[in-house]
Write a protein that holds these residues in place. Structure first.
Motif, PDB file in Angstrom:
ATOM      1  N   GLY A 156       0.753  -0.777   0.040  1.00  0.00           N
ATOM      2  CA  GLY A 156       0.222  -0.173  -0.454  1.00  0.00           C
ATOM      3  C   GLY A 156       0.736   1.196   0.157  1.00  0.00           C
ATOM      4  N   ARG A 157       2.448   1.111  -0.218  1.00  0.00           N
ATOM      5  CA  ARG A 157       3.152   2.490   0.248  1.00  0.00           C
ATOM      6  C   ARG A 157       3.363   2.561  -1.337  1.00  0.00           C
ATOM      7  NH1 ARG A 157       8.151   1.379   3.091  1.00  0.00           N
ATOM      8  NH2 ARG A 157       8.425   4.044   2.968  1.00  0.00           N
ATOM      9  N   GLN A 158       3.449   3.842  -1.384  1.00  0.00           N
ATOM     10  CA  GLN A 158       4.765   4.675  -2.622  1.00  0.00           C
ATOM     11  C   GLN A 158       5.597   4.957  -2.680  1.00  0.00           C
ATOM     12  OE1 GLN A 158       4.613   8.783  -4.306  1.00  0.00           O
ATOM     13  NE2 GLN A 158       2.797   8.084  -5.116  1.00  0.00           N
ATOM     14  N   VAL A 159       6.694   3.960  -3.788  1.00  0.00           N
ATOM     15  CA  VAL A 159       7.479   3.565  -3.661  1.00  0.00           C
ATOM     16  C   VAL A 159       8.095   4.223  -4.924  1.00  0.00           C
ATOM     17  CG1 VAL A 159       7.935   1.836  -1.897  1.00  0.00           C
ATOM     18  CG2 VAL A 159       7.657   1.651  -4.867  1.00  0.00           C
ATOM     19  N   THR A 160       9.719   4.452  -5.239  1.00  0.00           N
ATOM     20  CA  THR A 160      10.527   4.476  -6.069  1.00  0.00           C
ATOM     21  C   THR A 160      11.046   3.337  -6.507  1.00  0.00           C
ATOM     22  OG1 THR A 160      12.296   5.517  -5.277  1.00  0.00           O
ATOM     23  CG2 THR A 160      10.639   7.017  -5.878  1.00  0.00           C
ATOM     24  N   ALA A 161      12.053   3.898  -8.131  1.00  0.00           N
ATOM     25  CA  ALA A 161      12.583   2.793  -8.536  1.00  0.00           C
ATOM     26  C   ALA A 161      13.441   2.165  -7.832  1.00  0.00           C
ATOM     27  CB  ALA A 161      13.003   2.676  -9.649  1.00  0.00           C
ATOM     28  N   GLU A 162      14.353   3.203  -7.258  1.00  0.00           N
ATOM     29  CA  GLU A 162      14.881   3.200  -6.295  1.00  0.00           C
ATOM     30  C   GLU A 162      15.375   2.639  -5.338  1.00  0.00           C
ATOM     31  OE1 GLU A 162      14.511   5.819  -7.807  1.00  0.00           O
ATOM     32  OE2 GLU A 162      16.334   5.797  -9.170  1.00  0.00           O
ATOM     33  N   ASP A 163      14.003   2.697  -4.455  1.00  0.00           N
ATOM     34  CA  ASP A 163      13.276   1.486  -3.286  1.00  0.00           C
ATOM     35  C   ASP A 163      13.213   0.143  -3.604  1.00  0.00           C
ATOM     36  OD1 ASP A 163      12.504   4.401  -1.677  1.00  0.00           O
ATOM     37  OD2 ASP A 163      10.893   4.494  -2.570  1.00  0.00           O
ATOM     38  N   VAL A 164      13.499  -0.133  -5.210  1.00  0.00           N
ATOM     39  CA  VAL A 164      12.890  -0.876  -4.931  1.00  0.00           C
ATOM     40  C   VAL A 164      14.175  -1.615  -4.988  1.00  0.00           C
ATOM     41  CG1 VAL A 164      12.204  -3.166  -7.301  1.00  0.00           C
ATOM     42  CG2 VAL A 164      10.659  -0.910  -6.771  1.00  0.00           C
ATOM     43  N   ALA A 165      15.496  -1.267  -5.745  1.00  0.00           N
ATOM     44  CA  ALA A 165      16.896  -2.064  -5.977  1.00  0.00           C
ATOM     45  C   ALA A 165      17.336  -2.443  -4.553  1.00  0.00           C
ATOM     46  CB  ALA A 165      18.071  -0.844  -6.605  1.00  0.00           C
ATOM     47  N   THR A 166      16.529  -1.960  -3.194  1.00  0.00           N
ATOM     48  CA  THR A 166      16.748  -2.100  -1.950  1.00  0.00           C
ATOM     49  C   THR A 166      16.308  -3.248  -1.049  1.00  0.00           C
ATOM     50  OG1 THR A 166      15.645  -0.550  -1.138  1.00  0.00           O
ATOM     51  CG2 THR A 166      17.999   0.467  -2.079  1.00  0.00           C
ATOM     52  N   LYS A 167      15.347  -4.049  -1.752  1.00  0.00           N
ATOM     53  CA  LYS A 167      14.237  -5.005  -1.442  1.00  0.00           C
ATOM     54  C   LYS A 167      14.727  -5.831  -2.012  1.00  0.00           C
ATOM     55  CE  LYS A 167      12.060  -2.142   1.002  1.00  0.00           C
ATOM     56  NZ  LYS A 167      12.419  -2.290   2.441  1.00  0.00           N
ATOM     57  N   ARG A 168      14.171  -7.166  -1.500  1.00  0.00           N
ATOM     58  CA  ARG A 168      14.290  -8.571  -2.862  1.00  0.00           C
ATOM     59  C   ARG A 168      12.978  -8.812  -3.605  1.00  0.00           C
ATOM     60  NH1 ARG A 168      16.967 -13.502  -3.000  1.00  0.00           N
ATOM     61  NH2 ARG A 168      15.380 -15.006  -2.739  1.00  0.00           N
ATOM     62  N   LEU A 169      14.102  -8.893  -4.595  1.00  0.00           N
ATOM     63  CA  LEU A 169      12.178  -9.166  -6.043  1.00  0.00           C
ATOM     64  C   LEU A 169      13.214 -10.066  -6.628  1.00  0.00           C
ATOM     65  CD1 LEU A 169      11.233  -7.205  -7.507  1.00  0.00           C
ATOM     66  CD2 LEU A 169      12.825  -7.273  -9.044  1.00  0.00           C
ATOM     67  N   LEU A 170      11.600 -10.702  -6.919  1.00  0.00           N
ATOM     68  CA  LEU A 170      11.703 -12.711  -7.498  1.00  0.00           C
ATOM     69  C   LEU A 170      11.621 -11.780  -8.362  1.00  0.00           C
ATOM     70  CD1 LEU A 170       9.166 -13.766  -4.231  1.00  0.00           C
ATOM     71  CD2 LEU A 170      11.836 -13.454  -4.628  1.00  0.00           C
ATOM     72  N   LEU A 171      11.506 -12.595  -9.958  1.00  0.00           N
ATOM     73  CA  LEU A 171      11.627 -12.713 -11.154  1.00  0.00           C
ATOM     74  C   LEU A 171      11.687 -13.963 -11.369  1.00  0.00           C
ATOM     75  CD1 LEU A 171      15.118 -10.375 -11.879  1.00  0.00           C
ATOM     76  CD2 LEU A 171      12.608  -9.553 -11.574  1.00  0.00           C
ATOM     77  N   ARG A 172      10.845 -14.253 -13.117  1.00  0.00           N
ATOM     78  CA  ARG A 172      10.408 -15.216 -13.615  1.00  0.00           C
ATOM     79  C   ARG A 172      12.013 -15.783 -14.133  1.00  0.00           C
ATOM     80  NH1 ARG A 172       5.727 -17.472 -16.501  1.00  0.00           N
ATOM     81  NH2 ARG A 172       7.172 -18.134 -17.171  1.00  0.00           N
ATOM     82  N   GLU A 173      11.610 -17.540 -14.250  1.00  0.00           N
ATOM     83  CA  GLU A 173      12.675 -17.492 -14.973  1.00  0.00           C
ATOM     84  C   GLU A 173      13.265 -17.121 -16.422  1.00  0.00           C
ATOM     85  OE1 GLU A 173       9.569 -19.691 -16.825  1.00  0.00           O
ATOM     86  OE2 GLU A 173       9.842 -19.061 -14.656  1.00  0.00           O
ATOM     87  N   SER A 174      14.765 -17.073 -16.474  1.00  0.00           N
ATOM     88  CA  SER A 174      14.934 -16.865 -18.158  1.00  0.00           C
ATOM     89  C   SER A 174      14.514 -17.858 -19.345  1.00  0.00           C
ATOM     90  CB  SER A 174      16.975 -16.782 -17.625  1.00  0.00           C
ATOM     91  OG  SER A 174      17.337 -16.164 -16.546  1.00  0.00           O
ATOM     92  N   GLY A 175      14.308 -17.085 -20.456  1.00  0.00           N
ATOM     93  CA  GLY A 175      13.231 -17.336 -21.163  1.00  0.00           C
ATOM     94  C   GLY A 175      12.339 -17.176 -21.300  1.00  0.00           C
ATOM     95  N   SER A 176      11.664 -16.491 -20.013  1.00  0.00           N
ATOM     96  CA  SER A 176       9.576 -16.404 -20.437  1.00  0.00           C
ATOM     97  C   SER A 176       9.114 -14.814 -20.442  1.00  0.00           C
ATOM     98  CB  SER A 176       9.317 -16.390 -18.748  1.00  0.00           C
ATOM     99  OG  SER A 176       9.745 -15.891 -17.786  1.00  0.00           O
ATOM    100  N   ALA A 177       8.559 -14.937 -21.287  1.00  0.00           N
ATOM    101  CA  ALA A 177       8.176 -13.435 -21.593  1.00  0.00           C
ATOM    102  C   ALA A 177       7.897 -12.913 -20.136  1.00  0.00           C
ATOM    103  CB  ALA A 177       6.633 -13.503 -22.265  1.00  0.00           C
ATOM    104  N   THR A 178       7.821 -12.840 -19.038  1.00  0.00           N
ATOM    105  CA  THR A 178       7.643 -12.550 -17.979  1.00  0.00           C
ATOM    106  C   THR A 178       8.910 -12.289 -17.692  1.00  0.00           C
ATOM    107  OG1 THR A 178       4.836 -12.970 -17.743  1.00  0.00           O
ATOM    108  CG2 THR A 178       6.562 -12.241 -15.640  1.00  0.00           C
TER     109      THR A 178
END
Length: 296
Positions: free
Chosen positions: A180-202
């Motif tokens: 529910g908070r408002q964040v910037t891209a720089e805030d995202v860089a400091t958090k653990r980010l989960l990504l889809r597997e390499s090769g997927s469209a996402t």
């Protein structure tokens, strides 16, 4: 003599039976402005106002009442005729084979395929899912007759038809500090980010977003598949960028929460692709028409 569009008759009947434009839009898998526009075009073709929109709730005019009685008798006959034609040719038609990237599959395929199988009982179908390159190659090799993709493929010799606009959103678990908070891209860089597997469209879309922001998260994790990724996010294992339609139900249920990302990411198209010059089979044509109905 005025020419009537059967699709507009169907939309008009749905508006009346559902009690409003928004409810009819949900039933027909259309946007509310598209439903309103189609009814206005029907009224223009008839040169008559069918629905009184002046109050809080819609009301039929006298001409609307008259027209509705005929439309309600006509539509079941039209549906019966369509089904009869489809059943006549279905035994000689090849099965429906569609390749799709995972997000496009989650957003479009279930509802469209359900409507198609209701119209053509006993329809045989195969849905192949994969990354952008894999799906595009299946289309080029003739394994499938059409493909649904997140974004536009670059391979030559394809016809591309935009269907919907989609956007990535930042989601976290309901108890996450960013919920529910408002964040910037720089805030995202400091958090653990989960990504889809390499090769997927996402994953391709996620990588594009990170390049756009010119950031590299300090802590990344990789998860295979959208369902596993949503479960990991809801368990509090990290944040992720996912297509809105893919997570909308979980957000409504409270299992996931949106993070207000500033600036928001631009939208990307969900498209249908097929080989240039290839003629659709009857079932492919019916499937494609249901897809086109979504963008009216």
């Amino acid at each position: 003599m005025n020419t009537l569009c059967l699709r507009r008759l169907q939309i008009f009947v749905a508006v009346v039976e559902c009690g409003g434009f928004s409810a009819a839009a949900r039933k027909l898998y259309m946007s509310q402005p598209s439903v309103s526009n189609q009814v206005r075009r029907l009224e223009a073709s008839l040169q008559a106002t069918l629905i009184d929109r002046s109050g809080a709730r819609i009301r039929l005019t006298a001409k609307g009442e008259t027209f509705l009685s005929y439309a309600q008798r006509l539509m079941p006959l039209v549906e019966e005729a369509l089904i009869a034609v489809q059943l006549t040719v279905s035994s000689s038609e090849p099965r429906l084979r569609v390749a799709t990237t995972n997000d496009a599959a989650a957003i479009l395929v279930p509802s469209v395929l359900a409507r198609l199988t209701a119209r053509i009982p006993g329809l045989r179908w195969d849905i192949h899912t994969g990354g952008m390159e894999q799906v595009t190659q299946q289309l080029i090799d003739g394994v499938v007759g059409m493909a649904l993709l997140d974004g536009e493929p670059t391979a030559p010799g394809l016809v591309i038809e935009p269907i919907l606009s989609e956007r990535l959103v930042l989601v976290v678990g309901g108890e996450h500090p960013l919920a529910g908070r408002q964040v910037t891209a720089e805030d995202v860089a400091t958090k653990r980010l989960l990504l889809r597997e390499s090769g997927s469209a996402t994953r391709d879309l996620q990588n594009t977003a990170l390049r756009r922001w010119n950031i590299q998260p300090v802590d990344k994790g990789e998860v295979w598949g959208n369902e596993a990724l949503k479960l990991a996010v809801s368990a509090g294992l990290g944040a992720s960028l996912m297509s809105w339609h893919c997570v909308a139900q979980e957000v409504r249920d409270g299992r996931l929460a949106l993070v207000d990302l500033v600036p928001a990411l631009p939208s990307h198209p969900i498209v249908m692709a097929h080989l240039l010059g290839r003629k659709f089979s009857c079932v492919e044509e019916a499937f494609a028409q249901l897809l086109f109905d979504l963008k009216e």
